[in-house]
Design a protein around this motif. Structure first.
Motif, PDB file in Angstrom:
ATOM      1  N   VAL A 175     -45.264  36.098  -2.087  1.00  0.00           N
ATOM      2  CA  VAL A 175     -44.160  35.140  -2.105  1.00  0.00           C
ATOM      3  C   VAL A 175     -43.166  35.451  -0.993  1.00  0.00           C
ATOM      4  O   VAL A 175     -42.579  34.543  -0.381  1.00  0.00           O
ATOM      5  CB  VAL A 175     -43.461  35.157  -3.475  1.00  0.00           C
ATOM      6  N   ASP A 176     -42.957  36.744  -0.690  1.00  0.00           N
ATOM      7  CA  ASP A 176     -41.933  37.158   0.262  1.00  0.00           C
ATOM      8  C   ASP A 176     -42.462  37.369   1.669  1.00  0.00           C
ATOM      9  O   ASP A 176     -41.688  37.371   2.623  1.00  0.00           O
ATOM     10  CB  ASP A 176     -41.282  38.462  -0.207  1.00  0.00           C
ATOM     11  N   ALA A 177     -43.767  37.600   1.792  1.00  0.00           N
ATOM     12  CA  ALA A 177     -44.329  37.903   3.108  1.00  0.00           C
ATOM     13  C   ALA A 177     -44.215  36.697   4.039  1.00  0.00           C
ATOM     14  O   ALA A 177     -44.182  35.547   3.602  1.00  0.00           O
ATOM     15  CB  ALA A 177     -45.790  38.332   2.960  1.00  0.00           C
ATOM     16  N   GLU A 178     -44.145  36.995   5.323  1.00  0.00           N
ATOM     17  CA  GLU A 178     -44.056  35.924   6.312  1.00  0.00           C
ATOM     18  C   GLU A 178     -45.348  35.118   6.360  1.00  0.00           C
ATOM     19  O   GLU A 178     -46.437  35.633   6.089  1.00  0.00           O
ATOM     20  CB  GLU A 178     -43.755  36.529   7.682  1.00  0.00           C
ATOM     21  N   LYS A 179     -45.209  33.853   6.713  1.00  0.00           N
ATOM     22  CA  LYS A 179     -46.368  32.968   6.765  1.00  0.00           C
ATOM     23  C   LYS A 179     -47.398  33.493   7.755  1.00  0.00           C
ATOM     24  O   LYS A 179     -48.600  33.492   7.492  1.00  0.00           O
ATOM     25  CB  LYS A 179     -45.921  31.560   7.153  1.00  0.00           C
ATOM     26  N   VAL A 180     -46.934  33.935   8.906  1.00  0.00           N
ATOM     27  CA  VAL A 180     -47.800  34.535   9.920  1.00  0.00           C
ATOM     28  C   VAL A 180     -47.062  35.716  10.527  1.00  0.00           C
ATOM     29  O   VAL A 180     -45.870  35.633  10.808  1.00  0.00           O
ATOM     30  CB  VAL A 180     -48.171  33.532  11.033  1.00  0.00           C
ATOM     31  N   PHE A 184     -52.636  41.649  12.100  1.00  0.00           N
ATOM     32  CA  PHE A 184     -52.415  40.240  11.764  1.00  0.00           C
ATOM     33  C   PHE A 184     -52.313  40.107  10.254  1.00  0.00           C
ATOM     34  O   PHE A 184     -53.100  40.702   9.507  1.00  0.00           O
ATOM     35  CB  PHE A 184     -53.568  39.372  12.272  1.00  0.00           C
ATOM     36  N   SER A 185     -51.337  39.338   9.777  1.00  0.00           N
ATOM     37  CA  SER A 185     -51.233  39.048   8.349  1.00  0.00           C
ATOM     38  C   SER A 185     -50.781  37.612   8.158  1.00  0.00           C
ATOM     39  O   SER A 185     -50.107  37.032   9.022  1.00  0.00           O
ATOM     40  CB  SER A 185     -50.256  40.006   7.654  1.00  0.00           C
ATOM     41  N   THR A 186     -51.151  37.052   7.024  1.00  0.00           N
ATOM     42  CA  THR A 186     -50.746  35.691   6.694  1.00  0.00           C
ATOM     43  C   THR A 186     -50.557  35.582   5.189  1.00  0.00           C
ATOM     44  O   THR A 186     -51.221  36.282   4.417  1.00  0.00           O
ATOM     45  CB  THR A 186     -51.793  34.663   7.170  1.00  0.00           C
ATOM     46  N   SER A 187     -49.633  34.746   4.775  1.00  0.00           N
ATOM     47  CA  SER A 187     -49.416  34.484   3.354  1.00  0.00           C
ATOM     48  C   SER A 187     -49.443  32.982   3.132  1.00  0.00           C
ATOM     49  O   SER A 187     -49.024  32.209   3.990  1.00  0.00           O
ATOM     50  CB  SER A 187     -48.086  35.074   2.877  1.00  0.00           C
ATOM     51  N   ARG A 188     -49.930  32.585   1.960  1.00  0.00           N
ATOM     52  CA  ARG A 188     -50.067  31.179   1.642  1.00  0.00           C
ATOM     53  C   ARG A 188     -49.708  30.922   0.183  1.00  0.00           C
ATOM     54  O   ARG A 188     -50.078  31.696  -0.700  1.00  0.00           O
ATOM     55  CB  ARG A 188     -51.518  30.714   1.879  1.00  0.00           C
ATOM     56  N   ASN A 189     -48.967  29.842  -0.036  1.00  0.00           N
ATOM     57  CA  ASN A 189     -48.742  29.334  -1.382  1.00  0.00           C
ATOM     58  C   ASN A 189     -49.885  28.381  -1.688  1.00  0.00           C
ATOM     59  O   ASN A 189     -49.994  27.312  -1.088  1.00  0.00           O
ATOM     60  CB  ASN A 189     -47.390  28.625  -1.462  1.00  0.00           C
ATOM     61  N   LEU A 227     -51.151  34.018  -1.918  1.00  0.00           N
ATOM     62  CA  LEU A 227     -52.135  34.910  -1.320  1.00  0.00           C
ATOM     63  C   LEU A 227     -51.561  35.574  -0.079  1.00  0.00           C
ATOM     64  O   LEU A 227     -50.915  34.932   0.749  1.00  0.00           O
ATOM     65  CB  LEU A 227     -53.389  34.118  -0.933  1.00  0.00           C
ATOM     66  N   LEU A 228     -51.825  36.878   0.055  1.00  0.00           N
ATOM     67  CA  LEU A 228     -51.487  37.639   1.253  1.00  0.00           C
ATOM     68  C   LEU A 228     -52.756  38.291   1.781  1.00  0.00           C
ATOM     69  O   LEU A 228     -53.467  38.970   1.027  1.00  0.00           O
ATOM     70  CB  LEU A 228     -50.442  38.708   0.939  1.00  0.00           C
ATOM     71  N   LEU A 229     -53.050  38.085   3.059  1.00  0.00           N
ATOM     72  CA  LEU A 229     -54.194  38.699   3.717  1.00  0.00           C
ATOM     73  C   LEU A 229     -53.710  39.434   4.958  1.00  0.00           C
ATOM     74  O   LEU A 229     -52.843  38.935   5.687  1.00  0.00           O
ATOM     75  CB  LEU A 229     -55.230  37.650   4.126  1.00  0.00           C
ATOM     76  N   SER A 230     -54.305  40.603   5.211  1.00  0.00           N
ATOM     77  CA  SER A 230     -53.889  41.384   6.377  1.00  0.00           C
ATOM     78  C   SER A 230     -55.066  42.195   6.896  1.00  0.00           C
ATOM     79  O   SER A 230     -55.920  42.650   6.131  1.00  0.00           O
ATOM     80  CB  SER A 230     -52.741  42.322   6.013  1.00  0.00           C
ATOM     81  N   GLY A 231     -55.088  42.375   8.213  1.00  0.00           N
ATOM     82  CA  GLY A 231     -56.094  43.226   8.832  1.00  0.00           C
ATOM     83  C   GLY A 231     -55.554  43.812  10.117  1.00  0.00           C
ATOM     84  O   GLY A 231     -54.702  43.218  10.789  1.00  0.00           O
ATOM     85  N   LEU A 279     -44.566  44.838  19.862  1.00  0.00           N
ATOM     86  CA  LEU A 279     -44.271  43.435  20.070  1.00  0.00           C
ATOM     87  C   LEU A 279     -44.629  42.686  18.800  1.00  0.00           C
ATOM     88  O   LEU A 279     -45.737  42.823  18.283  1.00  0.00           O
ATOM     89  CB  LEU A 279     -45.074  42.888  21.253  1.00  0.00           C
ATOM     90  N   LEU A 280     -43.691  41.879  18.304  1.00  0.00           N
ATOM     91  CA  LEU A 280     -43.866  41.247  16.995  1.00  0.00           C
ATOM     92  C   LEU A 280     -43.654  39.742  17.087  1.00  0.00           C
ATOM     93  O   LEU A 280     -42.621  39.273  17.573  1.00  0.00           O
ATOM     94  CB  LEU A 280     -42.869  41.853  15.994  1.00  0.00           C
ATOM     95  N   TYR A 281     -44.649  38.995  16.616  1.00  0.00           N
ATOM     96  CA  TYR A 281     -44.545  37.543  16.481  1.00  0.00           C
ATOM     97  C   TYR A 281     -44.639  37.211  15.001  1.00  0.00           C
ATOM     98  O   TYR A 281     -45.562  37.663  14.309  1.00  0.00           O
ATOM     99  CB  TYR A 281     -45.667  36.852  17.249  1.00  0.00           C
ATOM    100  N   HIS A 282     -43.671  36.436  14.466  1.00  0.00           N
ATOM    101  CA  HIS A 282     -43.675  36.136  13.040  1.00  0.00           C
ATOM    102  C   HIS A 282     -43.167  34.728  12.786  1.00  0.00           C
ATOM    103  O   HIS A 282     -42.323  34.207  13.524  1.00  0.00           O
ATOM    104  CB  HIS A 282     -42.827  37.146  12.262  1.00  0.00           C
ATOM    105  N   VAL A 283     -43.701  34.126  11.735  1.00  0.00           N
ATOM    106  CA  VAL A 283     -43.322  32.779  11.328  1.00  0.00           C
ATOM    107  C   VAL A 283     -43.013  32.814   9.839  1.00  0.00           C
ATOM    108  O   VAL A 283     -43.854  33.234   9.027  1.00  0.00           O
ATOM    109  CB  VAL A 283     -44.450  31.760  11.596  1.00  0.00           C
ATOM    110  N   GLN A 284     -41.807  32.393   9.474  1.00  0.00           N
ATOM    111  CA  GLN A 284     -41.436  32.325   8.070  1.00  0.00           C
ATOM    112  C   GLN A 284     -42.049  31.092   7.428  1.00  0.00           C
ATOM    113  O   GLN A 284     -42.513  30.170   8.103  1.00  0.00           O
ATOM    114  CB  GLN A 284     -39.912  32.267   7.911  1.00  0.00           C
TER     115      GLN A 284
END
Length: 764
Positions: free
Chosen positions: A271-276, A292-297, A304-308, A757-762
């Motif tokens: 729920v709290d993790a960034e979208k990307v 890389f990680s992604t979260s999805r409602n 769901l949270l996935l990371s690798g 270097l960090l790229y993130h999308v809420q």
């Protein structure tokens, strides 16, 4: 050096250019907890927040039981509504969020119909100086299997928050723990070994404390090891919400190995993790890491949270003075210190269910082997670790106020090593292949069973573990393939535990518990524990913890035999300890807190390698350790500034002889600070670390040292882009660690640099 300088200058230039026109951070947060009238958390609730101006709607569900957080909110006015089946809705029609601040809104839901809405005002802001779970609720769960504030917890607890990890640039669990009062690390360029209470004996496998991920024990079934402090810890630090360090024994809840401390790593909720989130790390010696990680409602309460990630640890060359002979290339081990591997993590939350997957692998070159006759300066010497698990966990809070928990997990551990030796006629290729596979299930029930103001919550639980296999082997692969030794030692075990809370007065609370464990391969054990928490006022807690934890021998210690040089143990007894710990926690004011901690530990029937007259080695119950010490800590959060300092004075010795044990510093000193440099966008941080002298395995002294780290960290440098960078061992100090290899000490790295270097999308 030229390339490194250009990299640093380019990064700083990019930061300065963006800062020229960067707007201040205009986002805030709403956070709180959802409970019923009895104070029980309501994880099934739904929280809806609506922007009063734009009418944008966001919907979240609680995590960690009943806590919620809605981040990345534009400054303005919001309407908040909380609903749950069987309860009257809760509404806060005007929640004002200011720039860069957090508003706390706690909701108490009352039984009733959905049309009977409860409306409250909510415009108060959370104090800016508080720093923990989400800046307003410093909570811990692993101490008693239920959520408590740090002041309520029955033992002294330290927290490393996601904010700390970011501000100070912690890239591994070991770096983060090194900042904690009383902890220290040793590195032999194969593994990192954690020390606490002055106990970190070379050759041990970190088997006297627990490391957990969301309450799941990471202790392996072959060595009982908790060596998860470098990249062998398969969880990227970007995914960590907080690390709970629970001092003192925990065998009364968790069984074997919970003797000195328990470390519970809590991951960010989907729920709290960034979208990307995509990050690239670059560091000295050619180290690289891509994550890389992604979260999805997924809808209907599913998130769901996935990371690798993949990492390449560069290639180092070392000078080892103990091998400074012509036959050993004059001590030069060229390009023999490299690691590489991957981490994967998945977390799926569906209502009351949580599903977790953790899979990782690390391959590490070994520049110096354990065996004295192994070839030196050989790139083929290496170890490989893989620690994996999959878990399903369920939690429900009943209308009666009772809480039910159940989980089922499957775990695996694999260890392979390969070392080369010079035979009479050819080079010998020797390999160790150890593995274990097991399943664990646990159920617990918590409830206030007696309607009496003095009788608090009772927790009872049952755990069972079934090992499908536990296999150890040693093979000569070349020049002729032979199996030199092989052991099969699968275990079956079960345990039952109980814990009772008693409120003697409004200011004095007791926690008393015990656990009974039985095992096919090892002896039965009972681990009692008692705690008293005295709170004369809301700002002061005085805590006493007394326990008798234990540690079973590992399958390796109990059964391994290769007669080169190990003989099988004659049957080992479990280690036991007698522990007493007293801590005083005091909030001097809203910005400053102090902690004083005093402890006395005695570990009996210590399991160690004994060197026999015939040249063989054998694990035996050898004697006792005694460790006593006092620790001081001060934390300050004046506004956006952060200052932390600690001093540990300790002594650990063998009880019979009085001799100081190896790798046990008498003093540990730490200080760190983080300050804003430009608005809320750029922060600078620094850490200073001092360790007193220690003894190597051969008894020779190793001098003390001090280290300094510096970091620059951006927050919302750009809406989707940030930079982190820093230097470790900034003044290039030379220092060594005691180790248990074919040498007794190992030199550590000098000055190193890193850039992230960090790229993130809420979430939209």
């Amino acid at each position: 050096m030229l390339v490194r300088s250009r990299l640093v200058i380019s990064a700083l230039f990019a930061v300065s250019c963006v800062l020229q026109g960067a707007p201040p951070n205009q986002e805030g947060m709403i956070a709180g907890k959802i409970v019923d009238q009895a104070g029980a958390m309501l994880p099934q609730a739904t929280i809806t927040v609506t922007n009063s101006q734009t009418k944008e709607v966001r919907e979240v569900h609680p995590h960690l039981g009943g806590l919620y957080r809605i981040a990345a909110l534009a400054a303005g006015s919001y309407q908040l509504r909380v609903t749950a089946d069987g309860f009257r809705p809760f509404a806060a029609p005007r929640v004002v969020v200011a720039e860069g601040e957090t508003v706390r809104v706690d909701a108490i839901l009352r039984m009733g119909k959905s049309e009977e809405e409860v409306t409250v005002a909510a415009e108060a802001e959370a104090p800016a100086e508080q720093s923990s779970l989400f800046a307003a609720l410093p909570m811990v769960e692993a101490a008693t299997l239920r959520q408590q504030t740090l002041e309520e917890a029955p033992t002294n607890v330290s927290l490393i928050t996601a904010s700390d990890i970011r501000k100070f640039g912690y890239r591994t669990l070991g770096e983060a723990l090194q900042s904690v009062r009383g902890f220290y690390l040793t590195n032999d360029r194969i593994y990192n070994y954690g020390g606490v209470r002055g106990i970190n004996v070379p050759g041990d496998y970190n088997s006297r404390f627990l490391v957990m991920v969301n309450g799941h024990s990471m202790t392996d079934a072959v060595y009982n090891s908790a060596n998860f402090f470098g990249q062998d810890f398969g969880l990227d630090m970007d995914l960590v919400e907080r690390v709970e360090i629970i001092r003192g024994p925990s065998s009364a809840l968790y069984g074997s190995n919970g003797m000195l401390t328990t470390i519970n790593v809590v991951t960010k909720s989907p729920v709290d993790a960034e979208k990307v989130r995509v990050s690239q790390e670059l560091a000295s010696f050619g180290e690289k890491k891509l994550m890389f990680s992604t979260s999805r409602n997924l809808g209907k309460g599913a998130n769901l949270l996935l990371s690798g990630s993949g990492f390449y640890g560069g290639t180092k060359s070392l000078f080892v003075p103990q091998f400074n002979t012509a036959e050993s290339n004059f001590g030069q081990a060229n390009r023999t210190d490299r690691e590489r591997g991957y981490h994967t993590f998945a977390n799926l939350n569906i209502g009351e269910w949580r599903f977790t997957g953790y899979f990782n692998n690390r391959d590490k070159q070994a520049p110096v082997a354990w065996a004295e006759d192994a070839l030196f300066d050989t790139r083929g010497n290496r170890v490989r670790d893989s620690r994996n698990f999959a878990e399903a966990a369920w939690k429900r809070t009943l209308d009666s106020g009772a809480t039910l928990r159940w989980n089922l997990s499957y775990d695996s551990y694999k260890y392979n090593d390969r070392f080369f030796f010079q035979g009479d006629d050819a080079v010998m290729d020797n390999q160790t292949k150890n593995s274990a596979h097991w399943m664990t299930t646990q159920a617990s029930y918590s409830k206030k069973l007696v309607e009496n103001e003095h009788i608090g919550e009772t927790t009872v639980g049952l755990q069972a573990r079934y090992e499908f296999s536990n296999h150890q082997s040693f093979e000569t692969v070349a020049p002729v393939r032979t199996v030199d030794a092989e052991v099969f030692a699968a275990d079956r075990s079960a345990g039952v535990f109980v814990q009772q809370e008693i409120k003697f007065t409004s200011k004095l609370t007791g926690y008393f518990g015990a656990r009974f464990d039985m095992s096919k391969n090892y002896q039965n054990n009972v681990a009692p524990q008692g705690s008293l928490v005295y709170q004369p006022d809301k700002d002061t807690s005085l805590k006493l913890v007394v326990g008798r934890p234990y540690r079973n021998p590992s399958a390796f210690e109990q059964y391994w035999e290769d007669r080169s040089p190990y003989l099988r143990s004659g049957g080992l007894s479990s280690e036991t300890a007698r522990t007493v710990e007293v801590s005083l926690e005091r909030k001097v004011n809203k910005a400053v807190g102090v902690v004083v901690n005093v402890y006395d530990y005695q570990i009996d029937r210590l399991i160690q390698v004994a060197f026999l007259d015939n040249g063989f080695q054998q694990y035996q119950n050898t004697g006792s350790y005694r460790s006593r010490g006092v620790e001081f800590e001060v934390n300050a959060r004046p506004g956006a500034f952060q200052f932390d300092g600690s001093l540990s004075l300790q002594g650990a010795h063998q009880k019979a002889s009085g001799e100081r044990i190896e790798n046990s510093p008498r003093q540990l000193g730490k200080f760190r600070f983080a300050v804003p440099v430009y608005r809320n966008i750029l922060h600078a941080s620094s850490s200073f670390y001092y360790m007193g002298n220690r003894a190597a395995r051969d008894g020779a002294p190793i001098g003390g040292f001090w280290l300094a780290d510096f970091n620059l960290v951006t927050t919302r440098l750009h809406r989707n882009f940030d930079l982190l960078g820093g230097v470790r061992n900034a003044f290039n100090q030379t220092y060594e660690d005691p180790v248990a290899l074919s040498v007794d000490r190992m030199r550590r790295d000098g000055r190193t640099f890193y850039l992230k270097l960090l790229y993130h999308v809420q979430e939209d």
